[in-house]
Design a protein around this motif. Structure first.
Motif, PDB file in Angstrom:
ATOM      1  N   THR A  48       0.834  -1.211   0.000  1.00  0.00           N
ATOM      2  CA  THR A  48       0.000   0.000   0.000  1.00  0.00           C
ATOM      3  C   THR A  48       0.862   1.253   0.000  1.00  0.00           C
ATOM      4  O   THR A  48       0.601   2.205  -0.731  1.00  0.00           O
ATOM      5  CB  THR A  48      -0.930  -0.019   1.227  1.00  0.00           C
ATOM      6  N   GLN A  86      -7.089   0.801  -0.988  1.00  0.00           N
ATOM      7  CA  GLN A  86      -7.480  -0.374  -0.212  1.00  0.00           C
ATOM      8  C   GLN A  86      -8.753  -0.053   0.570  1.00  0.00           C
ATOM      9  O   GLN A  86      -8.916   1.049   1.066  1.00  0.00           O
ATOM     10  CB  GLN A  86      -6.331  -0.714   0.744  1.00  0.00           C
ATOM     11  N   ASP A 169      -5.605  -1.341  -5.130  1.00  0.00           N
ATOM     12  CA  ASP A 169      -5.021  -1.906  -3.917  1.00  0.00           C
ATOM     13  C   ASP A 169      -5.962  -2.936  -3.308  1.00  0.00           C
ATOM     14  O   ASP A 169      -6.963  -2.578  -2.685  1.00  0.00           O
ATOM     15  CB  ASP A 169      -4.731  -0.766  -2.920  1.00  0.00           C
ATOM     16  N   GLU A 170      -5.644  -4.185  -3.492  1.00  0.00           N
ATOM     17  CA  GLU A 170      -6.464  -5.305  -2.997  1.00  0.00           C
ATOM     18  C   GLU A 170      -7.951  -5.037  -3.187  1.00  0.00           C
ATOM     19  O   GLU A 170      -8.714  -4.975  -2.223  1.00  0.00           O
ATOM     20  CB  GLU A 170      -6.160  -5.568  -1.517  1.00  0.00           C
TER      21      GLU A 170
HETATM   22 MG    MG Z   1      -2.163  -2.850   2.058  1.00  0.00          MG
END
Ligand code: MG
Ligand code: ADP
Lengths: 252, 267
Positions: A48, A86, A169-170
Motif C-alpha cells: 500500500t 485499499q 489496492d487489494e
Molecule cells: Mg495494504
C-alpha cells in the motif's frame, strides 16, 4: 522509443519510513504501457505504501518517482491516473449518493483542457457503467449495492476520466469468489482490449495470474521484479505453490 | 391576525434575513454532517461570540468584527487539526473555551454592553436592523454561490478524500473554503438564533434530510427546504404568538426531524 514501450511509472531508489520505522527500502521499478503488473507480498510488506507513493499520496523519504516521464512534483495530468485505494468500498454507509452521482462528482471535478458539458458527462457516465455492466443501476443509491457492485462502480468512476493507467489496492477483499473472478476478467479485458495499463496489489496471486504479464514481489525490498512467465519458473513461485506461504500470508 | 403586522418592515426584514440564512445553513449543514464536522459550528459559534463582544467593547459593528474573528478562528481550527496533530474535536474544544473566556473577560471590563451581548446568546431576529439584513442576505448568497460553484469538488472530497486527492484536487483549499463559509454562516446565525442554538440550525435540517434522501441532490434540496420551513415558520410563529423566535425555529426543526425519522421507519 516504441509507443508500447513507453514508461508510465518509474520508481527510482525509493525508501520510506513511518516515523522512523522503515516500510520500503531502495525500490526500483518501472511500469510500461500495456503492462498488467501484480504487486504481491505478505501483509505489512509495504504494498500500500508503494502504491501511495506512486500516486503522490505519500512523499518518498529518498528516491524519486516519474509519471509519464515527468517528475511527480511537476505532474499535472491527474485524469490519466485512476486509483482505487485499499478498502475503497468502506465509505460512509449513510452517505446519500447515487451511482451516477459518484461518477459525476469525479468527472466534474477533474481539471481537463476542455470542461465536458452536461450531456457529455451523462454519456460518459453511462459509457463507464456499461463497461462494468452496471448501466441499469445508475439511479440506485450507492449503499444499496453489493460490495462487488460497489467495487465495479469505483472502477467505472476511475474509467470515466479515460485514464491510461489504473492502480488498484487489494480491490476484491471481502467479495465472494465468483464476483472476484468476474472482476479480474474485467480487468484482464480492459488491459488486453483497451490497452489500459494496470497495477494491481493483491495477496491472492492464484486468482490473477492468468491475466498478469509482470510481477513484483515485495517485502520491504523488491524481492523479484520481472516477467510473469519467468516468475512461474522461479523458486519464489514454487514456494508460493507448495505451501511456502510467507509471500501470501492471510494475516489480518 | 392583523394585516398591518404581516407587512411591517420589521417582520419582512426578519423573513428576508432568515430566508438567506436558511439556504446557507441547509446547504452547508449537509457537508458538515457528512464530514463529521457538526461540532465545528459549535466551536465557531463561541469564537464568533467573542468577536461580538470585541466589537461591542471597541464600539465597532459587532457583526463585522465577529465575522473577521470567526474567519481567523476557523483557519486556526484547521491549522491545529493538521499541525498540532490534535483530533478535530479537541481543537474545537480549545477554541470554543478560549472564545467564551475572551467574551466573559471583555464583559467584565466593560460592563455596559452586557444586555446587548445577551441578544447574541439567544438571538433576536425580530430586532434586526435594515443594514444587517442586506449584510445577511448578501453573505448568505455568497455562501450559497460558494457551495454551488464547487459542488462536484465538495461532494467528491466528502465522499472519498483519497481518490479526490489523487484526481489532483487541492483539498486544503476546499477545506479552507468550507470552514470559512461555516464561519460566516455561524455569525449570521448568532444574530438570529443565538450562540446556544446556532449549532442546531446548521445540523438538524441536514440530519432530517438524511433520513429521507436517496441521493445527494435530494439531500441538498430537502435540507434547504427543511431549513427554510423551520426558520421562516419559526419567525411567523414567534411574531404571531409572541414567542422567542430562536426557540420556535429549533422546535420546528426538531419536529421536522421527528417526522422525517418516522416516515423513514414506516417506509
Ligand atoms: Mg495494504
Ligand atoms: N500510517 C501509518 N503509520 C505508521 N505505520 C504505518 C502506516 N501505514 C502503514 N504502516 C506500517 O508500514 C508497513 C507497511 O504497511 P503497508 O504499506 O500498509 O503494507 P501492505 O499494504 O503490504 O499490507 C507496515 O508495517 C505497517 O504497519
Amino acid at each position: 522509443m516504441k509507443e508500447s514501450m513507453k514508461e508510465i511509472i518509474r520508481v527510482e531508489g525509493v525508501s520510506f519510513s513511518y516515523d522512523g520505522v522503515p516500510a520500503l527500502l531502495d525500490i526500483n521499478l518501472s511500469v510500461h504501457r500495456g503492462d498488467f503488473l501484480a504487486i504481491i507480498g505478505p501483509n505489512g510488506s509495504g504494498k500500500t505504501t508503494l502504491l501511495k507513493i506512486m500516486v503522490g499520496l505519500l512523499r518518498p523519504g529518498q528516491g524519486r518517482v516519474w509519471l509519464f516521464g515527468q517528475p511527480l512534483e511537476d505532474f499535472k495530468q491527474w485524469h490519466k491516473i485512476g486509483y482505487i485505494q485499499q478498502k475503497a468500498t468502506n465509505f460512509d454507509p449513510i452517505f446519500p449518493i447515487s451511482v451516477a452521482e459518484v461518477i459525476a462528482a469525479s468527472l466534474n471535478s477533474v481539471s481537463r483542457p476542455v470542461k465536458p458539458g452536461r450531456r457529455q458527462v451523462r454519456n460518459k457516465i453511462m459509457e463507464a457503467l456499461q463497461t462494468v455492466g452496471l448501466e441499469s443501476e445508475a439511479g440506485k443509491p450507492m449503499n444499496s449495492l453489493s460490495g462487488g457492485q460497489q467495487q465495479r462502480v469505483l472502477i467505472a468512476r476511475a474509467l470515466s476520466t479515460e485514464p491510461e493507467i489504473l492502480l488498484l489496492d487489494e480491490p476484491t477483499t471481502g467479495i465472494d469468489y465468483p464476483s472476484q473472478e468476474n472482476f479480474y476478467d474485467l480487468l484482464g479485458k480492459l488491459n488486453k482490449q483497451k490497452q489500459l495499463t494496470i497495477v494491481l496489489v493483491t495477496h491472492d496471486y492464484g486468482i490473477v495470474n492468468r491475466h498478469v504479464n509482470r510481477v513484483a514481489c515485495l517485502n520491504q525490498k523488491l524481492v523479484y521484479h520481472g516477467e510473469h512467465s519467468e516468475f512461474c519458473q522461479s523458486d519464489r513461485f514454487r514456494e508460493l505453490l507448495h505451501g511456502g506461504h510467507h509471500l501470501i500470508s492471510h494475516r489480518h | 391576525m392583523n394585516g398591518s403586522l404581516i407587512f411591517s418592515g420589521l417582520f419582512l426584514r426578519a423573513l428576508l434575513a432568515g430566508g438567506g440564512l436558511a439556504l446557507a445553513c441547509g446547504l452547508l449543514g449537509v457537508f458538515l454532517v457528512l464530514r463529521r464536522d457538526a461540532m465545528i459550528s459549535h466551536g465557531l459559534s463561541h469564537v464568533a461570540f467573542a468577536g461580538v463582544a470585541l466589537g461591542l467593547a471597541l464600539n465597532l459593528m459587532p457583526v463585522i468584527v465577529a465575522i473577521l474573528v470567526c474567519l481567523a478562528g476557523s483557519l486556526l481550527i484547521l491549522r491545529l487539526k493538521e499541525q498540532a496533530r490534535l483530533p478535530g474535536d479537541t481543537a474545537i474544544a480549545l477554541l470554543s473555551s478560549g472564545g467564551l473566556a475572551l467574551a466573559v473577560f471583555l464583559m467584565s471590563i466593560k460592563k455596559d454592553f452586557g444586555a446587548e451581548l445577551m441578544a447574541y446568546l439567544f438571538g433576536d431576529i425580530l430586532a434586526i436592523a435594515p443594514s444587517e439584513v442586506y449584510l445577511a442576505v448578501g453573505l448568505a448568497l455568497l455562501v450559497t454561490a460558494g457551495i454551488f460553484l464547487n459542488l462536484s469538488r465538495l461532494i467528491f472530497m466528502t465522499f472519498d478524500r483519497e481518490a479526490a486527492r489523487v484526481s489532483g484536487l487541492s483539498l486544503s483549499r476546499l477545506d479552507r473554503l468550507l470552514v470559512m463559509m461555516t464561519a460566516v454562516t455561524i455569525v449570521l446565525g448568532l444574530r438570529i438564533v443565538g450562540l446556544l442554538l446556532v449549532t442546531g440550525l446548521t445540523v438538524i435540517p441536514a440530519a432530517s434530510a438524511l433520513q429521507l434522501a436517496r441521493n445527494f441532490r435530494q439531500t441538498l434540496f430537502l435540507s434547504s427546504l427543511f431549513s427554510l420551513l423551520s426558520i421562516l415558520g419559526g419567525i411567523v410563529l414567534a411574531y404571531v404568538f409572541n414567542l422567542p423566535a430562536s426557540a420556535a425555529i429549533i422546535f420546528l426543526a426538531l419536529l421536522i426531524f421527528s417526522l422525517s425519522h418516522l416516515a423513514k421507519r414506516w417506509r
